[in-house]
Design an enzyme around this catalytic site. Sequence first.
Site, PDB file in Angstrom:
ATOM      1  N   ASP A 125      14.590-154.289  63.865  1.00 37.15           N
ATOM      2  CA  ASP A 125      15.567-154.684  62.848  1.00 37.15           C
ATOM      3  C   ASP A 125      15.260-154.074  61.486  1.00 37.15           C
ATOM      4  O   ASP A 125      14.249-154.405  60.867  1.00 37.15           O
ATOM      5  CB  ASP A 125      15.589-156.214  62.739  1.00 37.15           C
ATOM      6  CG  ASP A 125      16.725-156.710  61.872  1.00 37.15           C
ATOM      7  OD1 ASP A 125      17.644-155.923  61.567  1.00 37.15           O
ATOM      8  OD2 ASP A 125      16.699-157.893  61.477  1.00 37.15           O
ATOM      9  N   ASP A 159      22.203-150.478  59.040  1.00 37.96           N
ATOM     10  CA  ASP A 159      21.626-151.634  59.732  1.00 37.96           C
ATOM     11  C   ASP A 159      21.587-151.440  61.241  1.00 37.96           C
ATOM     12  O   ASP A 159      22.626-151.329  61.884  1.00 37.96           O
ATOM     13  CB  ASP A 159      22.459-152.873  59.380  1.00 37.96           C
ATOM     14  CG  ASP A 159      21.908-154.135  60.022  1.00 37.96           C
ATOM     15  OD1 ASP A 159      20.697-154.190  60.285  1.00 37.96           O
ATOM     16  OD2 ASP A 159      22.689-155.073  60.257  1.00 37.96           O
TER      17      ASP A 159
END
Length: 405
Positions: free
Chosen positions: A98, A277
């Site tokens: 992440d 992201d």
Amino acid sequence: MVQLSLTLLPTILLALQVAAGPVLVEDNIISLPISRRFNFTGSANVVQKDLERIKQVKAAGKKGARAVISEPVDNQVVSYIASVGVGSPATTYSLIVDTGSSNTWVGANKKYVATSTSTKTSSSVSVSYGSGSFSGTEYTDTVTLAAGLVIPKQSIGVASRSSGFSGVDGILGIGPVGLTQGTLSNSAATVPTVTDNLFSQGTITNNVIGISFEPTTSEDDNNGSIAFGGTDSSKFTGSIGYTSVTSTSPAREYWGINQSVTYGSTSILSSTAGIVDTGTTLIYLATNAFTKYKSATGAVADSATGLLRITSAQFSSLQNLNFVIGGVTYALTPNAQIWPRSLNTAIGGSASSIYLVVADFGSNSGQGLDFINGYAFLERFYSVYDTANKRVGFATTPFTTATTN
Ligand SMILES: *[C@@H]1O[C@H](CO)[C@@H](O)[C@H](O)[C@H]1NC(C)=O
Ligand SMILES: *[C@@H]1O[C@H](CO)[C@@H](O)[C@H](O)[C@H]1NC(C)=O
Ligand SMILES: *[C@@H]1O[C@H](CO)[C@@H](O)[C@H](O)[C@H]1NC(C)=O
């Protein structure tokens, strides 16, 4: 510097390969593989899942320093997973990679196994990720990302409670360190990320990560990799274009950049801030830009998938969607703008339809965070996260113009 005798070298290289599998060692850069997992349960569409994350991204901005964005929120449809060892001997955990959060933690499913390298600190740690969260105890332990990428005394969270993490054990947080602020109970300090420690311990010589994904048409594969310490030149073509992390809040809390977007030669989003992201599946554009894209393509909203749908005639006349970042144009070809057709039914769509990967961010531009370049973008462009120079880079790859979809 360790002096190696030439006769020993082949043996050592062989040992590395055996121990670590498909790990590439280039100069001082070590890459580890990331596998893609696809989990569509029929309970929610891709867009709904992303929107849960986006809601948290927006809220996080308002909270300032405690900004931490949502992660698997009730089990992401698509996630990228790395196998990470903790302890000595190491227990291997499947962690979500992440770039939008920065704490590394384990224990959501497979229990943490304390070994002689485990030290419990006096702190508890908790992170809230929208509808998912974890809380537990902070430990320091040896974290092994790959042979040669070993981090002694890495702070990790050991979950005693977590929600929204079925099928995975936790997160490998590779966002900016600022996102860790406020996650420890007994300190307002930030928690050095795995990348920070690799750098400060001298294991890598640059505080840089390079991420490669390849567009795929199968549900599960092993086509991603993260290079720690630099970029992996076998994964991109041409040169890397860098842009400074944006100064605009709240995008600057993340890997935030300024970007403008054109569809063909028509401007649909003038220069504004947003984020890159790995935890978001699609590409999200501010509503005003999304509306222009929708009418320019002639797409209609498809209620079954939550995506835009176009006809094959509209697909034939689709123009490039151009992302202008730091003065360089990254063109998403028509094929790159569509969801892989072989996975249509996996997201509740019809096999013969054509769906677009650009979706509505849910608010007009001017919010300080007006787009997200998620997987659909990152599978077409190599991305570089350079902490030392506070910049983000992109490059084309052998797959930028692939017609696999
Ligand atoms: C897929 O998601 C469902 C519920 O959303 C969860 O129960 C299941 O464990 C997940 N499977 C994997 C392999 O992650
Ligand atoms: C992606 O992974 C799948 C399954 O692991 C493999 O069959 C395919 O060749 C890979 N694609 C690329 C472009 O490497
Ligand atoms: C990004 O855009 C903002 C707003 O237009 C501007 O102030 C800033 O200088 C731009 N560049 C960076 C690196 O933030």
